[in-house]
Enzyme design. Structure first.
Site, PDB file in Angstrom:
ATOM      1  N   GLU A  41       0.866  -1.159   0.000  1.00 25.08           N
ATOM      2  CA  GLU A  41       0.000   0.000   0.000  1.00 25.08           C
ATOM      3  C   GLU A  41       0.916   1.226   0.000  1.00 25.08           C
ATOM      4  O   GLU A  41       1.791   1.332   0.864  1.00 25.08           O
ATOM      5  CB  GLU A  41      -0.865  -0.025   1.259  1.00 25.08           C
ATOM      6  N   ARG A 266       5.146 -12.911   9.613  1.00 29.75           N
ATOM      7  CA  ARG A 266       5.835 -11.684   9.253  1.00 29.75           C
ATOM      8  C   ARG A 266       7.188 -11.633   9.953  1.00 29.75           C
ATOM      9  O   ARG A 266       7.432 -12.335  10.921  1.00 29.75           O
ATOM     10  CB  ARG A 266       4.989 -10.465   9.586  1.00 29.75           C
ATOM     11  N   LYS A 276       4.375   0.636   9.404  1.00 32.99           N
ATOM     12  CA  LYS A 276       4.546   1.892   8.673  1.00 32.99           C
ATOM     13  C   LYS A 276       3.972   3.062   9.449  1.00 32.99           C
ATOM     14  O   LYS A 276       4.490   4.167   9.385  1.00 32.99           O
ATOM     15  CB  LYS A 276       3.877   1.787   7.302  1.00 32.99           C
TER      16      LYS A 276
HETATM   17  P1  ATP Z   1       2.843  -2.453   8.055  1.00 32.22           P
HETATM   18  O1  ATP Z   1       2.135  -3.399   8.974  1.00 32.22           O
HETATM   19  O2  ATP Z   1       4.305  -2.352   8.279  1.00 32.22           O
HETATM   20  O3  ATP Z   1       2.196  -1.114   7.971  1.00 32.22           O
HETATM   21  P2  ATP Z   1       1.491  -3.478   5.857  1.00 32.22           P
HETATM   22  O4  ATP Z   1       1.174  -4.902   5.970  1.00 32.22           O
HETATM   23  O5  ATP Z   1       0.395  -2.539   6.114  1.00 32.22           O
HETATM   24  O6  ATP Z   1       2.774  -3.138   6.680  1.00 32.22           O
HETATM   25  P3  ATP Z   1       1.559  -3.441   3.051  1.00 32.22           P
HETATM   26  O7  ATP Z   1       2.014  -2.337   2.173  1.00 32.22           O
HETATM   27  O8  ATP Z   1       0.131  -3.773   3.086  1.00 32.22           O
HETATM   28  O9  ATP Z   1       2.094  -3.104   4.476  1.00 32.22           O
HETATM   29  O10 ATP Z   1       2.425  -4.735   2.796  1.00 32.22           O
HETATM   30  C1  ATP Z   1       2.739  -5.242   1.526  1.00 32.22           C
HETATM   31  C2  ATP Z   1       3.079  -6.681   1.651  1.00 32.22           C
HETATM   32  O11 ATP Z   1       4.196  -6.855   2.514  1.00 32.22           O
HETATM   33  C3  ATP Z   1       1.943  -7.478   2.244  1.00 32.22           C
HETATM   34  O12 ATP Z   1       1.798  -8.662   1.496  1.00 32.22           O
HETATM   35  C4  ATP Z   1       2.376  -7.760   3.643  1.00 32.22           C
HETATM   36  O13 ATP Z   1       1.837  -8.982   4.095  1.00 32.22           O
HETATM   37  C5  ATP Z   1       3.898  -7.805   3.511  1.00 32.22           C
HETATM   38  N1  ATP Z   1       4.525  -7.427   4.769  1.00 32.22           N
HETATM   39  C6  ATP Z   1       4.309  -6.313   5.490  1.00 32.22           C
HETATM   40  N2  ATP Z   1       5.025  -6.325   6.629  1.00 32.22           N
HETATM   41  C7  ATP Z   1       5.722  -7.488   6.631  1.00 32.22           C
HETATM   42  C8  ATP Z   1       6.651  -8.094   7.535  1.00 32.22           C
HETATM   43  N3  ATP Z   1       7.011  -7.514   8.674  1.00 32.22           N
HETATM   44  N4  ATP Z   1       7.167  -9.299   7.200  1.00 32.22           N
HETATM   45  C9  ATP Z   1       6.824  -9.888   6.054  1.00 32.22           C
HETATM   46  N5  ATP Z   1       5.973  -9.386   5.162  1.00 32.22           N
HETATM   47  C10 ATP Z   1       5.411  -8.183   5.433  1.00 32.22           C
HETATM   48 MG    MG Z   2      -1.402  -3.676   4.879  1.00 31.34          MG
END
Ligand code: ATP
Ligand code: MG
Length: 566
Positions: A41, A266, A276
């Site tokens: 995102e 994760r 984020k």
């Molecule tokens: P955050 O929780 O850090 O805000 P998010 O999941 O909202 O991250 P996205 O932009 O939606 O961020 O993530 C893009 C992809 O990266 C998704 O498929 C998510 O599952 C993966 N992802 C995010 N954080 C992690 C992590 N700590 N380890 C592995 N994969 C991750």
């Molecule tokens: Mg997300």
């Protein structure tokens, strides 16, 4: 090449459970082509956790000759920005991956709207006119079932009409939502008639003002996967409970092979926060200099710190993919970058806290060039000339007036080796009025040129040095962990993660002295400062005013002993 102390796992060398599923799907003929995607995102910069997901998605596609899309999941117009889109693309490319297509969930807004109309027509979705609070009140809890909205059975025609008028901008935010019509008594809260669309009078960074209704992530995500023919939709464990909704949507709207959602744990790192939202807070409240501050766990921060893409990929391969949550020690990340830089970084000499040494028996005005090996790990890197002279700088820490046990470096009356140059012996310690040591007066043995004594005499320490007159003044920034506790997210009462910031996470040393040859190093160039660690030229550098970031220290044996003694 240095042999790492642990066997290197290359991506795919051992099959994790996801790669095993992919392998099986190819073997059984369920799929002949593997299609994955990385779906960030664009509401922040990517972090090391995203790198794990990137390495997994792009890695599988590479290993299997499949495809991997970069899909910006831009369904929330108020939090997203092109700055983030550009940063995401830069980071994925820097990690070494090439996407097969650059796609945006917003590309599908028209199709997603059509799908919603189909669901309404088939009695699988309805427009609800309750307020958000009323909807929440009817939702139930983990132990109590929800209750149906009074609008749940409104006629299809009425929902279709309202949904069209929502799109046409007739209603203010929050007055209506489109909901799936699933089951308000489901034990899974995600299945209790989840919202699919909401009204949001907001400009979108790509579609402008074309839309004032926006699809929910849980709706857009599975349908975007299905539209792209994704075979394996890999996501983190928190989406496990969303899988029934994912399947419900693709099952009702698509024929044939459908994407399979598979969840993995994760990445969590100690001494770090990784969401984020929290990283944004650190930036906005100026606890750090920006998203790319070298202390940040962002990919751009690691890059600025001096990490290589190879090191980040190696780290991701080592930690592997599993189904169970765990916390990885940040030391593992440091291990990967040390291993990589050990192979590739040229060795140079730089003194961080200079102490003047005068070689009293070396002729005044004389200089000479000694040969220094560039990289003992890589003989092809050759040698270079470094100027030696009567006045030098050594590391203040390399001298003790009253040396403790096991301290083998310079001390009064003691002889040590100056790297690739001569043996020197400390004859006199010069102090100022306050008792601070300002200079050491030493003698050298001309017979030890190149750093060895012809009579076989031994010394117990070899030290780095620079010629005072020839050295290049530089600024060095030393980084420590951004947080002083292992798990800053588990804040005690009345505290938040920012209360655990490490006040010593950045130390700026302004009068360091580096060997002259570094003067034309460009931002991004990486070096090993002998005995000190790996350093990288920061983009803040200006001609004549270089700034170095310490990427990671070397393992310092003496510091370890001292710590144990204290
Ligand atoms: P955050 O929780 O850090 O805000 P998010 O999941 O909202 O991250 P996205 O932009 O939606 O961020 O993530 C893009 C992809 O990266 C998704 O498929 C998510 O599952 C993966 N992802 C995010 N954080 C992690 C992590 N700590 N380890 C592995 N994969 C991750
Ligand atoms: Mg997300």
């Amino acid at each position: 090449m240095a042999q790492p102390d642990e066997p290197v796992k290359t991506p795919g060398a051992s099959l994790d459970f996801i790669r095993q599923i992919v392998e099986d799907d190819l073997a059984t003929g369920r799929h002949t082509h593997i299609a994955t995607r990385f779906p960030p995102e664009p509401n922040g910069y990517l972090h090391i956790g995203h790198a794990k997901s990137i390495c997994l998605n792009f890695g599988i596609a590479l290993e299997k000759g499949g495809t991997c899309n970069l899909r910006l999941d831009d369904t929330n117009p108020t939090k997203e920005d092109v700055e983030y889109v550009d940063a995401i693309k830069e980071d994925v490319a820097w990690l070494g991956f090439t996407w097969d297509a650059e796609l945006y969930a917003s590309d599908y807004f028209s199709k997603l709207y059509e799908f919603a109309v189909t669901l309404i027509t088939r009695g699988l979705a309805y427009v609800d006119s309750l307020t958000a609070d009323e909807i929440r009140a009817l939702r139930g809890t983990l132990t109590e079932p929800g209750k149906n909205s009074p609008y749940r059975d409104r006629p299809v025609e009425e929902s279709l009409d309202l949904f069209r008028r929502m799109r046409d901008g007739e209603f203010p935010d929050g007055t209506h939502v489109l909901r799936a019509r699933i089951d308000m008594t489901s034990p899974n809260l995600n299945m209790r008639d989840p919202a699919l669309y909401r009204i949001r009078h907001a400009s979108h960074h790509r579609t402008g003002d074309a839309w004032c209704i926006y699809p929910m992530y849980d709706y857009a995500h599975p349908l975007s996967d299905a539209l792209e023919g994704i075979t394996h939709s890999l996501c983190t464990l928190e989406f496990e409970d969303h899988r029934p909704l994912y399947d419900w949507l693709v099952d009702h709207l698509f024929e044939g092979e459908k994407p399979q959602q598979i969840e993995f744990a994760r990445l969590n790192l100690n001494y770090t926060v990784m969401s984020k939202r929290k990283l944004l807070q650190l930036v906005q409240q100026r606890h750090v200099a920006g998203w790319d501050d070298p202390r940040m766990p962002t990919i751009s921060g690691l890059r600025r710190r001096g990490y290589t893409p190879e090191a980040v990929r190696d780290f991701c391969a080592r930690i592997g993919i599993a189904k169970k949550e765990n916390v990885i020690d940040v030391a593992q990340l440091e291990y990967s970058v040390r291993e990589d830089l050990n192979r590739r970084a040229p060795r140079v000499m730089a003194v961080l806290t200079p102490l003047k040494v005068v070689i009293t028996n070396y002729p005044e005005g004389q200089t000479e060039a000694v040969d220094v090996i560039n990289n003992p790990e890589d003989p092809s890197a050759g040698t270079r000339k470094v100027t030696f002279s009567r006045e030098l700088y050594i590391e203040r820490d390399d001298f003790r007036e009253d040396p403790p046990k096991k301290f083998f470096r310079l001390a009064p009356g003691r002889e040590v080796r100056l790297r690739c140059a001569y043996f020197i012996t400390c004859q006199e310690v010069v102090k100022d009025d306050s008792g601070t040591i300002v200079e050491l007066r030493c003698t050298y043995d001309p017979a030890t040129r190149g750093g060895d004594a012809p009579d076989g005499r031994r010394v117990k320490a070899t030290m780095h040095w620079v010629s005072a007159q020839h050295a290049l003044p530089v600024e060095v920034r030393l980084y420590d962990r951004l947080f002083s506790v292992e798990n800053p997210e588990a804040a005690q009462e009345g505290k938040t993660f920012v209360d655990y910031l490490n006040p010593g996470s950045l130390e700026v040393l302004r009068d360091c002295q580096a060997e002259a040859g570094l003067s034309d190093a460009l931002p991004g160039a990486r070096f090993q400062f002998e005995r000190l660690g790996y350093f990288c030229v920061d983009p803040d550098s200006r001609p004549g005013a270089l700034v170095f970031n310490r990427t990671v220290s070397l393992r310092d044996a003496w510091a370890k002993i001292e710590k144990q003694q204290s």
